[in-house]
Design a protein around this motif. Structure first.
Motif, PDB file in Angstrom:
ATOM      1  N   UNK A 131       0.822  -1.211   0.000  1.00 43.06           N
ATOM      2  CA  UNK A 131       0.000   0.000   0.000  1.00 43.06           C
ATOM      3  C   UNK A 131       0.851   1.255   0.000  1.00 43.06           C
ATOM      4  N   UNK A 132       1.940   1.248   0.765  1.00 42.69           N
ATOM      5  CA  UNK A 132       2.862   2.388   0.775  1.00 42.69           C
ATOM      6  C   UNK A 132       3.497   2.570  -0.601  1.00 42.69           C
ATOM      7  N   UNK A 133       3.877   1.470  -1.239  1.00 44.28           N
ATOM      8  CA  UNK A 133       4.477   1.533  -2.570  1.00 44.28           C
ATOM      9  C   UNK A 133       3.489   2.104  -3.579  1.00 44.28           C
ATOM     10  N   UNK A 134       2.256   1.617  -3.508  1.00 45.01           N
ATOM     11  CA  UNK A 134       1.227   2.112  -4.429  1.00 45.01           C
ATOM     12  C   UNK A 134       0.999   3.607  -4.237  1.00 45.01           C
ATOM     13  N   UNK A 135       0.940   4.050  -2.983  1.00 48.55           N
ATOM     14  CA  UNK A 135       0.732   5.470  -2.706  1.00 48.55           C
ATOM     15  C   UNK A 135       1.893   6.310  -3.229  1.00 48.55           C
ATOM     16  N   UNK A 136       3.117   5.793  -3.140  1.00 47.73           N
ATOM     17  CA  UNK A 136       4.288   6.537  -3.610  1.00 47.73           C
ATOM     18  C   UNK A 136       4.329   6.620  -5.134  1.00 47.73           C
ATOM     19  N   UNK A 137       3.656   5.728  -5.818  1.00 41.14           N
ATOM     20  CA  UNK A 137       3.638   5.722  -7.283  1.00 41.14           C
ATOM     21  C   UNK A 137       2.640   6.727  -7.858  1.00 41.14           C
ATOM     22  N   UNK A 138       1.771   7.244  -7.000  1.00 40.54           N
ATOM     23  CA  UNK A 138       0.724   8.151  -7.475  1.00 40.54           C
ATOM     24  C   UNK A 138       0.987   9.588  -7.055  1.00 40.54           C
ATOM     25  N   UNK A 139       0.516  10.505  -7.869  1.00 38.46           N
ATOM     26  CA  UNK A 139       0.583  11.929  -7.524  1.00 38.46           C
ATOM     27  C   UNK A 139      -0.553  12.229  -6.548  1.00 38.46           C
ATOM     28  N   UNK A 140      -0.541  13.404  -5.933  1.00 41.13           N
ATOM     29  CA  UNK A 140      -1.644  13.754  -5.027  1.00 41.13           C
ATOM     30  C   UNK A 140      -3.021  13.734  -5.696  1.00 41.13           C
ATOM     31  N   UNK A 141      -3.058  13.913  -6.992  1.00 41.92           N
ATOM     32  CA  UNK A 141      -4.340  13.871  -7.700  1.00 41.92           C
ATOM     33  C   UNK A 141      -4.750  12.455  -8.096  1.00 41.92           C
ATOM     34  N   UNK A 142      -3.887  11.452  -7.857  1.00 42.65           N
ATOM     35  CA  UNK A 142      -4.210  10.070  -8.154  1.00 42.65           C
ATOM     36  C   UNK A 142      -3.675   9.560  -9.463  1.00 42.65           C
ATOM     37  N   UNK A 143      -2.972  10.372 -10.203  1.00 43.20           N
ATOM     38  CA  UNK A 143      -2.371   9.928 -11.466  1.00 43.20           C
ATOM     39  C   UNK A 143      -1.038   9.235 -11.188  1.00 43.20           C
TER      40      UNK A 143
END
Length: 146
Positions: free
Chosen positions: A27-39
């Motif tokens: 989950x941390x990895x996935x969050x780091x792969x995304x921008x604050x807007x979710x892209x």
């Protein structure tokens, strides 16, 4: 249940906890792969930036062993019964064993010198008496204490 069943189910409990920890890292990895807007970021971090594989494997193996050992000990002594009891003890093994290590009598039994046998354990009075200096020979002859 047999000893083997306690070992396997307890190990599965330890593996279950490690799987939850691994899921959190994903989950941390996935969050780091995304921008604050979710892209998705242009240069997202690799999986190995968030998962240090050798320690993760070492911790997983340790949890399996601790879980199996704790479930076996608790199961064969009647402290945990059934598959759910073994799974629970296996999952809680690191915290459970840490708490047991805080009990003074258990800590002393584990750290007891190898030369001292449990049957020859000294009482506090024996220890105090043996640490006192013996009286001088002339004081014993005179009936006094040096």
């Amino acid at each position: 249940m047999t000893v083997i069943e306690y070992m396997l189910i307890g190990g599965a409990g330890g593996a279950l906890i490690e799987a939850v920890a691994f899921f959190n890292r994903l989950g941390e990895w996935r969050a780091a792969r995304l921008t604050p807007t979710g892209n998705k970021r242009k240069n997202p971090p690799s999986f190995l930036n968030f998962i240090d594989l050798p320690p993760v494997v070492a911790i997983a193996v340790t949890r399996l062993v601790l879980g199996g050992a704790a479930a076996t000990a608790f199961g064969t002594s009647g402290q945990a019964t059934g598959a759910f009891g073994a799974l629970t003890v296996g999952a809680a093994a690191p915290a459970l064993l840490q708490q047991l290590g805080q009990i003074r009598q258990i800590r002393e039994a584990v750290t007891q010198p190898a030369t001292q046998q449990p049957s020859t354990q000294q009482t506090p009075a024996d220890t105090a008496a043996s640490t006192m200096e013996s009286p001088a020979p002339e004081a014993v002859e005179e009936g006094g204490v040096a």
